[in-house]
Design a protein around this motif. Structure first.
Motif, PDB file in Angstrom:
ATOM      1  N   PRO A   3     -12.082  31.733  23.866  1.00 49.84           N
ATOM      2  CA  PRO A   3     -12.003  30.553  24.736  1.00 49.84           C
ATOM      3  C   PRO A   3     -11.303  30.797  26.074  1.00 49.84           C
ATOM      4  O   PRO A   3     -11.551  30.080  27.043  1.00 49.84           O
ATOM      5  N   GLU A   4     -10.425  31.801  26.157  1.00 50.64           N
ATOM      6  CA  GLU A   4      -9.725  32.086  27.407  1.00 50.64           C
ATOM      7  C   GLU A   4     -10.367  33.223  28.195  1.00 50.64           C
ATOM      8  O   GLU A   4      -9.893  33.574  29.277  1.00 50.64           O
ATOM      9  N   SER A   5     -11.426  33.808  27.648  1.00 50.64           N
ATOM     10  CA  SER A   5     -12.055  34.966  28.291  1.00 50.64           C
ATOM     11  C   SER A   5     -13.047  34.539  29.371  1.00 50.64           C
ATOM     12  O   SER A   5     -13.748  33.533  29.214  1.00 50.64           O
ATOM     13  N   PRO A   6     -13.152  35.305  30.454  1.00 55.96           N
ATOM     14  CA  PRO A   6     -14.134  34.974  31.486  1.00 55.96           C
ATOM     15  C   PRO A   6     -15.571  35.227  31.054  1.00 55.96           C
ATOM     16  O   PRO A   6     -16.494  34.636  31.600  1.00 55.96           O
ATOM     17  N   SER A   7     -15.767  36.120  30.069  1.00 51.11           N
ATOM     18  CA  SER A   7     -17.133  36.437  29.643  1.00 51.11           C
ATOM     19  C   SER A   7     -17.121  37.176  28.306  1.00 51.11           C
ATOM     20  O   SER A   7     -16.099  37.738  27.900  1.00 51.11           O
ATOM     21  N   PHE A   8     -18.270  37.196  27.660  1.00 55.30           N
ATOM     22  CA  PHE A   8     -18.432  37.966  26.430  1.00 55.30           C
ATOM     23  C   PHE A   8     -18.242  39.455  26.705  1.00 55.30           C
ATOM     24  O   PHE A   8     -17.625  40.171  25.915  1.00 55.30           O
ATOM     25  N   ASP A   9     -18.761  39.932  27.838  1.00 57.72           N
ATOM     26  CA  ASP A   9     -18.618  41.349  28.203  1.00 57.72           C
ATOM     27  C   ASP A   9     -17.139  41.724  28.359  1.00 57.72           C
ATOM     28  O   ASP A   9     -16.740  42.845  28.013  1.00 57.72           O
ATOM     29  N   ASP A  63     -14.711  40.460  26.638  1.00 60.36           N
ATOM     30  CA  ASP A  63     -14.206  40.608  25.274  1.00 60.36           C
ATOM     31  C   ASP A  63     -14.534  41.991  24.716  1.00 60.36           C
ATOM     32  O   ASP A  63     -13.717  42.602  24.016  1.00 60.36           O
ATOM     33  N   VAL A  64     -15.734  42.478  25.003  1.00 57.61           N
ATOM     34  CA  VAL A  64     -16.135  43.808  24.537  1.00 57.61           C
ATOM     35  C   VAL A  64     -15.268  44.880  25.195  1.00 57.61           C
ATOM     36  O   VAL A  64     -14.831  45.838  24.546  1.00 57.61           O
ATOM     37  N   GLU A  65     -14.988  44.711  26.495  1.00 55.74           N
ATOM     38  CA  GLU A  65     -14.114  45.667  27.189  1.00 55.74           C
ATOM     39  C   GLU A  65     -12.711  45.648  26.583  1.00 55.74           C
ATOM     40  O   GLU A  65     -12.059  46.697  26.446  1.00 55.74           O
ATOM     41  N   ALA A  66     -12.239  44.458  26.210  1.00 53.27           N
ATOM     42  CA  ALA A  66     -10.918  44.351  25.584  1.00 53.27           C
ATOM     43  C   ALA A  66     -10.899  45.060  24.234  1.00 53.27           C
ATOM     44  O   ALA A  66      -9.908  45.704  23.861  1.00 53.27           O
ATOM     45  N   LEU A  67     -11.994  44.941  23.487  1.00 56.04           N
ATOM     46  CA  LEU A  67     -12.086  45.609  22.193  1.00 56.04           C
ATOM     47  C   LEU A  67     -12.056  47.124  22.373  1.00 56.04           C
ATOM     48  O   LEU A  67     -11.406  47.848  21.610  1.00 56.04           O
ATOM     49  N   LEU A  68     -12.741  47.613  23.407  1.00 56.43           N
ATOM     50  CA  LEU A  68     -12.732  49.043  23.706  1.00 56.43           C
ATOM     51  C   LEU A  68     -11.321  49.508  24.073  1.00 56.43           C
ATOM     52  O   LEU A  68     -10.880  50.587  23.662  1.00 56.43           O
ATOM     53  N   ALA A  69     -10.584  48.678  24.825  1.00 59.45           N
ATOM     54  CA  ALA A  69      -9.208  49.018  25.199  1.00 59.45           C
ATOM     55  C   ALA A  69      -8.307  49.083  23.969  1.00 59.45           C
ATOM     56  O   ALA A  69      -7.409  49.939  23.881  1.00 59.45           O
ATOM     57  N   LYS A  70      -8.531  48.209  23.006  1.00 54.82           N
ATOM     58  CA  LYS A  70      -7.745  48.234  21.767  1.00 54.82           C
ATOM     59  C   LYS A  70      -8.016  49.517  20.986  1.00 54.82           C
ATOM     60  O   LYS A  70      -7.095  50.119  20.414  1.00 54.82           O
ATOM     61  N   GLN A  71      -9.276  49.938  20.968  1.00 52.57           N
ATOM     62  CA  GLN A  71      -9.606  51.197  20.292  1.00 52.57           C
ATOM     63  C   GLN A  71      -8.926  52.362  20.995  1.00 52.57           C
ATOM     64  O   GLN A  71      -8.347  53.241  20.338  1.00 52.57           O
ATOM     65  N   ALA A  72      -8.969  52.374  22.321  1.00 50.89           N
ATOM     66  CA  ALA A  72      -8.341  53.449  23.083  1.00 50.89           C
ATOM     67  C   ALA A  72      -6.838  53.493  22.861  1.00 50.89           C
ATOM     68  O   ALA A  72      -6.220  54.572  22.911  1.00 50.89           O
ATOM     69  N   ALA A  73      -6.232  52.331  22.595  1.00 48.36           N
ATOM     70  CA  ALA A  73      -4.786  52.272  22.355  1.00 48.36           C
ATOM     71  C   ALA A  73      -4.403  52.782  20.976  1.00 48.36           C
ATOM     72  O   ALA A  73      -3.230  53.049  20.715  1.00 48.36           O
ATOM     73  N   GLY A  74      -5.411  52.905  20.068  1.00 45.37           N
ATOM     74  CA  GLY A  74      -5.126  53.450  18.750  1.00 45.37           C
ATOM     75  C   GLY A  74      -5.524  52.582  17.581  1.00 45.37           C
ATOM     76  O   GLY A  74      -5.141  52.871  16.442  1.00 45.37           O
ATOM     77  N   ALA A  75      -6.307  51.524  17.815  1.00 47.89           N
ATOM     78  CA  ALA A  75      -6.751  50.675  16.708  1.00 47.89           C
ATOM     79  C   ALA A  75      -7.745  51.406  15.824  1.00 47.89           C
ATOM     80  O   ALA A  75      -8.528  52.231  16.298  1.00 47.89           O
ATOM     81  N   ASP A  76      -7.726  51.086  14.528  1.00 39.96           N
ATOM     82  CA  ASP A  76      -8.594  51.735  13.545  1.00 39.96           C
ATOM     83  C   ASP A  76      -9.815  50.899  13.178  1.00 39.96           C
ATOM     84  O   ASP A  76     -10.856  51.438  12.818  1.00 39.96           O
ATOM     85  N   PHE A  77      -9.683  49.575  13.216  1.00 41.43           N
ATOM     86  CA  PHE A  77     -10.780  48.699  12.804  1.00 41.43           C
ATOM     87  C   PHE A  77     -10.580  47.328  13.425  1.00 41.43           C
ATOM     88  O   PHE A  77      -9.493  47.023  13.955  1.00 41.43           O
TER      89      PHE A  77
END
Length: 313
Positions: free
Chosen positions: A166-172, A174-188
């Motif tokens: 709801p606070e995101s400017p776009s669905f894309d 959100d996908v970039e944020a998910l990629l950043a979380k993976q780069a930071a070390g997220a597993d799933f």
């Protein structure tokens, strides 16, 4: 000329497909009567031998004590493996670092790293702005405790959104944020609730194109309550399945409403599994009956439970 001898490390036939993962979400009780209900739910869910249960954490750590107490009891009194939610909004870096250290000491080996909801009055100071910052902090805390963790790793999960945050400017975005979380070390990642199968498929497809490789687990809610559907649609901005809502509202009684909702949930979960989901995460709202109805009808392939104990479909 004789054929070369086979190496001791010759690769054999491929391993069979892993069983789909199964997990539930619980939240700490707010009263003694709620605690009694929660522990009845825990004992029922324990019989299904889930891979883990997640334990929510209130905004700005508002329920820290009850959350930590529940995590400790799950570790001490059950066979369940807890995944501790952790939010960074409204908390200092030192506070979060000490809390991660406390969770490791307690025996927790999985953390779901979340940004958390922004307080409406803008109170509290957040030294960490994004969930990816929290993932990095968890990994830093983890490195100090390698000797205590055997392999030196925590399992770190994050949130994903099948529909736009709801606070995101776009669905894309959100996908970039998910990629950043993976780069930071997220597993799933575990998704927020969604009502349409193609929303999950779109998320996974877009995430894979962007370079997200970690598993994305669909979060599924038993769709048996009109009030709950309305509330999630309003608070989380999730696109409503109006046809399902109308069917639930028109049902003759609670039993019919539950049958309609359970079947809709099973259909949604099966569609996600057919699309390649590695498992299912069930939001229980601390109520076991509807969750177990979904599980029984889903007929999820699960590993045998040692000793033949546990619930069977």
């Amino acid at each position: 000329m004789s054929p070369p001898a086979k190496s001791a490390h010759t690769v054999g036939p491929p391993a069979s497909e892993p069983y789909p993962a199964l997990s539930y979400e619980l939240f700490p009780p707010r009263s003694s009567s709620a605690a009694e209900t929660l522990w009845q739910t825990i004992r029922e869910l324990e019989q299904t031998s889930p891979d883990y249960v997640s334990v929510t954490y209130g905004a700005s750590g508002s329920n820290r004590d009850t959350a930590v107490e529940l995590l400790g009891r799950l570790l001490a009194e059950t066979s369940l493996k807890p995944l501790a939610h952790l939010t960074c909004v409204g908390n200092t870096r030192e506070y979060l670092f000490n809390l991660v250290d406390e969770l490791i000491t307690l025996g927790v080996r999985g953390i779901l790293a979340l940004r958390g909801d922004q307080p409406q009055d803008s109170s509290g100071h957040s030294e960490l702005v994004y969930a990816s910052d929290l993932v990095q902090l968890i990994r830093t805390a983890e490195r100090r405790r390698t000797a205590h963790l055997c392999a030196g790793r925590l399992a770190v999960g994050v949130a994903a959104y099948a529909t736009k945050h709801p606070e995101s400017p776009s669905f894309d975005h959100d996908v970039e944020a998910l990629l950043a979380k993976q780069a930071a070390g997220a597993d799933f990642a575990i998704t927020q609730v969604f009502f349409f199968p193609d929303h999950f498929e779109r998320l996974v497809s877009a995430a894979r194109r962007a370079g997200v490789e970690m598993p994305i687990i669909p979060g599924v809610m038993p769709l048996t309550s009109v009030r709950r559907l309305d509330r999630l649609s309003e608070l989380a901005g999730i696109e409503m399945d109006h046809r399902l809502r109308d069917r639930l509202a028109a049902a003759d009684d609670d039993g019919a409403r539950r049958r309609i909702g359970v079947q809709a949930t099973v259909d949604l979960a099966n569609a996600a599994l057919d699309a390649g989901a590695p498992g299912i995460h069930l939001y229980t709202f601390n109520e076991h009956a509807a969750a177990l109805d979904v599980l029984d009808n889903l007929q999820l392939r699960r590993p045998p439970i040692p000793g033949g104990l546990g619930r069977t479909a």
